[in-house]
Design a protein around this motif. Structure first.
Motif, short mmCIF file in Angstrom:
data_model
loop_
_atom_site.label_atom_id
_atom_site.label_comp_id
_atom_site.label_asym_id
_atom_site.label_seq_id
_atom_site.Cartn_x
_atom_site.Cartn_y
_atom_site.Cartn_z
N ALA A 109 33.11 46.54 -36.27
CA ALA A 109 32.23 45.62 -36.99
C ALA A 109 32.02 44.32 -36.23
O ALA A 109 31.02 43.63 -36.42
N PHE A 110 32.95 43.98 -35.34
CA PHE A 110 32.84 42.76 -34.55
C PHE A 110 32.43 43.04 -33.10
O PHE A 110 32.47 42.15 -32.26
N ASN A 111 32.05 44.28 -32.80
CA ASN A 111 31.64 44.64 -31.45
C ASN A 111 30.18 44.23 -31.22
O ASN A 111 29.32 44.48 -32.06
N SER A 112 29.92 43.60 -30.11
CA SER A 112 28.57 43.13 -29.83
C SER A 112 27.61 44.27 -29.50
O SER A 112 26.40 44.10 -29.61
N PHE A 164 32.76 40.09 -28.64
CA PHE A 164 33.07 39.73 -30.03
C PHE A 164 31.88 38.99 -30.63
O PHE A 164 31.35 38.05 -30.03
N THR A 165 31.46 39.41 -31.84
CA THR A 165 30.31 38.79 -32.47
C THR A 165 30.36 38.95 -33.98
O THR A 165 30.99 39.88 -34.50
N PHE A 166 29.71 38.01 -34.67
CA PHE A 166 29.51 38.10 -36.13
C PHE A 166 28.06 38.49 -36.45
O PHE A 166 27.63 38.37 -37.59
N HIS A 167 27.35 38.97 -35.44
CA HIS A 167 25.92 39.26 -35.60
C HIS A 167 25.65 40.28 -36.69
O HIS A 167 24.70 40.12 -37.47
N TRP A 168 26.48 41.32 -36.76
CA TRP A 168 26.21 42.40 -37.71
C TRP A 168 26.44 41.95 -39.15
O TRP A 168 25.79 42.46 -40.06
N PHE A 169 27.33 40.98 -39.36
CA PHE A 169 27.50 40.43 -40.70
C PHE A 169 26.29 39.56 -41.08
O PHE A 169 25.89 39.53 -42.24
N ALA A 217 30.18 46.86 -40.51
CA ALA A 217 30.30 45.53 -41.10
C ALA A 217 30.39 45.60 -42.62
O ALA A 217 31.22 44.92 -43.25
N THR A 240 33.73 46.85 -43.59
CA THR A 240 34.74 45.80 -43.45
C THR A 240 34.74 44.87 -44.65
O THR A 240 35.80 44.47 -45.14
#
Length: 261
Positions: free
Chosen positions: A28-31, A42-47, A232, A235
């Motif tokens: 879920a945190f994979n770019s 590491f990214t929050f893009h999908w959230f 995401a 999660t």
């Protein structure tokens, strides 16, 4: 040697159970938009994508509303049922107790089909109220069992002493009985919410057209492809269903240690 084998087997079982959950959280945190290892960043893009997806936000709101209403109705009915079964004797008590616990014994898919066929026999359309009814039927036994176990350990002397001092039964319940069984009530409330929030089998049968919860939304998204949005959303669902019971357990333990005046 025997204990070492048991420890290794136990560790392997836990890994088999929880490693897929850990993988979902990591992805879920994979770019990268492809679910593969090694992680590319590491990214929050999908959230952020989830938050801007109207259908997912609507499904999350539906799950929270449905879970809250299910918890409230199941806990209220569970308290009354537990009081009746523990404190009173009446004809058919054992039959009613068995009937209340029966949804746990029946496979959920059988219960879902049975309720759906019953609604069709009554010529009632599927709507949110029927979905709520199905969740209440499925979660009520858990509340009854938890509250009943706690209520059995509360001595009747406290209630009798309260009424001998002039309190009526309603005052006795709210001032004596309810505070004593409050940890079990909170535990049953969280049980009902978590079970309702996670339910997918019954919801697929009972939900009206156009209504989606988080589990059914994930199920619908999986029909097309496995996207990072699913990881995401999974999660978020894991966080809610894990943190709430932990919070409830801590609160229940605190209330159990608090002396009742």
């Amino acid at each position: 040697m025997g204990w070492n084998i048991i420890r290794v087997v136990t560790l392997l079982v836990y890994l088999f159970m929880f490693l897929p959950v850990v993988i979902v959280i990591l992805l879920a945190f994979n770019s990268s938009q492809f679910g593969s290892f090694p992680l590319t960043g590491f990214t929050f893009h999908w959230f952020d994508v989830l938050w801007n997806d109207a259908s997912i936000v609507r499904a999350l709101k539906t799950s929270l509303i449905l879970g809250s209403m299910t918890a409230l109705v199941s806990t209220t009915l569970g308290i009354m049922a537990a009081l009746a079964l523990v404190r009173y004797n009446f004809p058919g008590k054992n039959f009613i107790a068995t009937l209340l616990i029966a949804p746990i014994l029946v496979p959920e898919v059988v219960l879902a089909v049975a309720l759906l066929l019953f609604l069709r026999w009554l010529e009632l359309p599927k709507n949110f109220f029927m979905l709520l009814l199905g969740h209440v039927i499925f979660t009520l036994p858990f509340v009854v069992l938890v509250v009943q176990a706690r209520l059995t350990g509360i001595r009747r002397d406290y209630e009798e002493a309260s009424m001998s001092l002039g309190a009526n039964p309603l005052q006795t319940f709210f001032q004596i009985t309810l505070p004593l069984m409050l940890p079990a009530v909170l535990a049953g409330l969280l049980f009902a919410f978590t079970i309702s929030f996670d339910d997918v089998t019954g919801t697929l049968f009972w939900k009206p057209a156009g209504t989606e919860t988080v589990p059914t939304q994930i199920f619908a998204m999986l029909r097309n492809s496995i996207s990072p949005q699913i990881n995401a959303l999974g999660t978020v669902m894991i966080a809610i269903t894990v943190l709430l019971p932990l919070l409830g357990a801590a609160l229940t333990r605190r209330l159990s240690r608090t002396p009742q005046s």
